[in-house]
Scaffold this motif. Structure first.
Motif, short mmCIF file in Angstrom:
data_model
loop_
_atom_site.label_atom_id
_atom_site.label_comp_id
_atom_site.label_asym_id
_atom_site.label_seq_id
_atom_site.Cartn_x
_atom_site.Cartn_y
_atom_site.Cartn_z
N MET A 200 -3.69 -4.07 -10.35
CA MET A 200 -3.09 -3.37 -9.21
C MET A 200 -4.13 -2.93 -8.19
O MET A 200 -3.85 -2.89 -6.99
CB MET A 200 -2.31 -2.15 -9.69
CG MET A 200 -0.98 -2.47 -10.36
SD MET A 200 -0.14 -0.92 -10.77
CE MET A 200 1.12 -1.53 -11.87
N ILE A 201 -5.33 -2.57 -8.65
CA ILE A 201 -6.32 -2.03 -7.71
C ILE A 201 -6.82 -3.12 -6.77
O ILE A 201 -6.87 -2.92 -5.56
CB ILE A 201 -7.49 -1.35 -8.46
CG1 ILE A 201 -6.97 -0.11 -9.20
CG2 ILE A 201 -8.59 -0.94 -7.46
CD1 ILE A 201 -8.01 0.62 -10.02
N ASP A 202 -7.14 -4.30 -7.31
CA ASP A 202 -7.67 -5.32 -6.38
C ASP A 202 -6.59 -5.80 -5.42
O ASP A 202 -6.90 -6.31 -4.34
CB ASP A 202 -8.39 -6.47 -7.12
CG ASP A 202 -7.45 -7.34 -7.93
OD1 ASP A 202 -7.45 -7.21 -9.17
OD2 ASP A 202 -6.72 -8.16 -7.32
N ALA A 203 -5.33 -5.58 -5.76
CA ALA A 203 -4.25 -5.89 -4.82
C ALA A 203 -3.98 -4.73 -3.86
O ALA A 203 -3.16 -4.86 -2.95
CB ALA A 203 -2.99 -6.24 -5.59
N GLY A 204 -4.62 -3.59 -4.08
CA GLY A 204 -4.37 -2.42 -3.23
C GLY A 204 -3.02 -1.77 -3.49
O GLY A 204 -2.45 -1.11 -2.62
N LEU A 205 -2.49 -1.92 -4.72
CA LEU A 205 -1.13 -1.46 -5.00
C LEU A 205 -1.05 -0.43 -6.13
O LEU A 205 0.02 -0.17 -6.66
CB LEU A 205 -0.24 -2.66 -5.33
CG LEU A 205 -0.07 -3.69 -4.20
CD1 LEU A 205 0.72 -4.91 -4.69
CD2 LEU A 205 0.63 -3.06 -2.99
N ASP A 206 -2.20 0.17 -6.49
CA ASP A 206 -2.20 1.08 -7.64
C ASP A 206 -1.65 2.47 -7.33
O ASP A 206 -1.17 3.15 -8.21
CB ASP A 206 -3.64 1.25 -8.17
CG ASP A 206 -4.62 1.68 -7.07
OD1 ASP A 206 -4.75 0.94 -6.06
OD2 ASP A 206 -5.26 2.75 -7.20
N GLY A 207 -1.68 2.90 -6.08
CA GLY A 207 -1.35 4.29 -5.74
C GLY A 207 0.10 4.50 -5.38
O GLY A 207 1.02 3.90 -5.95
N ALA A 208 0.30 5.39 -4.38
CA ALA A 208 1.65 5.79 -4.00
C ALA A 208 2.49 4.60 -3.51
O ALA A 208 3.71 4.64 -3.55
CB ALA A 208 1.59 6.86 -2.91
N VAL A 209 1.83 3.55 -3.09
CA VAL A 209 2.55 2.40 -2.56
C VAL A 209 3.40 1.71 -3.63
O VAL A 209 4.46 1.17 -3.34
CB VAL A 209 1.56 1.41 -1.90
CG1 VAL A 209 0.54 0.89 -2.91
CG2 VAL A 209 2.27 0.25 -1.24
#
Ligand code: 1DF
Ligand code: MN
Length: 351
Positions: A200-209
């Motif tokens: 998720m992090i390398d996709a930029g999708l780990d946080g509130a998104v």
């Protein structure tokens, strides 16, 4: 812009916002230390490594607003017509902290700080007790201190604690203390634990998104399917962001859960006293934080019932006046709107 936003009930209801965050400097400093010395998990490294160091306008505004429990916050509430805020220590609280004694110290001082703010603004601020689930017995005490001495109205947990979930047996003292106090448990997101965060992090999708919702929906669903609400039939668990999409998924999760029960596929999946629809209408509450979106709010009201859906802004992460107007303009009955914006909060937090 359709109308001016004023406090005081000019539209027939007060606005009570139920997922509103603050931070303490020492809390953030521990995150930063853990990021630097490599002991923070990936979620905290990604989230607080950003907010606490970024020079972007978003990060700086959020940091300044998080630290303020005074006139600046009141002015921001006035400017968006928010009459009352139910405040809690921002995510992930002290839950990723490995030094449990340090975590408990930071948490005690944060709860005391919040109590002082609520006393300074008794008509504007209410508090929720934050806890350190790493020490469940201590947290049960803190829940009792929050309810009995600090005047707090609910309990805040930021989803998993170092990869562990509230349905697991070591956390039973926490659930029992909340049920005994007759308070609401708010399960707020954090990003998934290292074992789940994967790519998720390398996709930029780990946080509130996205990651927040996946993690928190998983937590809620674990509690539902593990039978927490058969153990504590009066327990009320609140979740933000459209109840983390559970209403949307409910038919499917219920169907597949029952299929799992019938086929005895997993030891963890055992018969419950009721189907998942029942618990969603008797034990789960949802807020509109991050989802000022009419189809989603109507779906929540349809699935959970009009008494179980509450307004939240998610200040300071989402501080958008037009989102308040979206709530004011919802195509629901006047009675439903008053419940959504005011009286459901008064009822469930016992204000
Ligand atoms: C964010 C969003 C951060 C929410 C939060 O706490 C939070 C964010 C650290 O945008 O990074 O509570 N939220 O609930 O949407
Ligand atoms: Mn939030």
């Amino acid at each position: 812009m359709t109308h001016e936003l004023k406090t005081g009930g000019d539209r027939g209801y007060l606005r009570i916002a139920s997922e509103e965050a603050f931070a303490t400097r020492e809390q953030i400093d521990v995150y930063l230390r853990m990021v630097k010395d490599g002991t923070a998990d990936k979620a905290t490294t990604s989230l607080w490594g950003f907010y606490a160091t970024s020079t972007s306008e978003r990060a700086q505004l959020i940091m300044d607003r998080l630290m303020d429990l005074g006139e600046r916050r009141i002015a921001d509430m006035d400017a968006t017509g928010i009459d009352k805020a139910i405040l809690s220590l921002t995510s992930p609280g002290v839950q990723p902290m490995l030094d449990v004694a340090e975590a408990k110290g930071i948490l005690t001082r944060a709860n005391d700080t919040l109590k002082d703010a609520c006393e300074r603004y008794p008509t504007r601020f209410y508090g929720m007790t934050s806890i350190a689930p790493q020490d469940a017995e201590w947290s049960a005490q803190e829940i009792r201190r929050g309810a009995e001495e600090l005047g707090f109205k609910g309990v805040m947990v930021n989803s998993h604690t170092q990869g562990m979930y509230l349905d697991e047996p070591q956390f039973d003292p926490i659930l029992k203390a909340i049920a005994d106090a007759g308070q609401v448990l708010y399960i707020h997101p954090q990003s998934p634990p290292d074992v789940m965060i994967g790519r998720m992090i390398d996709a930029g999708l780990d946080g509130a998104v996205f990651g927040f919702g996946v993690e928190t929906a998983f937590h809620l669903l674990r509690m539902l399917t593990a039978g927490v609400f058969d153990r504590y039939p009066t327990l009320q668990v609140m979740a933000g962001h459209g109840c983390e999409a559970l209403p949307y998924w409910l038919y499917r999760t219920n169907y597949m859960h029952l299929a799992g029960v019938r086929s005895q596929r997993y030891p963890a999946i055992q018969p419950l006293q009721h189907d998942l629809f029942h618990y969603m209408r008797n034990n789960i509450l949802g807020t509109t934080s991050g989802l000022p979106f009419e189809p989603a709010i109507k779906l929540m009201i349809d699935v959970m019932g009009e008494d179980r859906v509450l307004y939240a802004m998610d200040y300071p992460y989402e501080y958008v006046a037009d989102e308040v107007r979206t709530h004011d303009n919802l195509d629901i009955t006047a009675e439903q709107k008053k419940k959504l914006m005011q009286t459901n909060a008064e009822r469930w937090f016992k204000l």
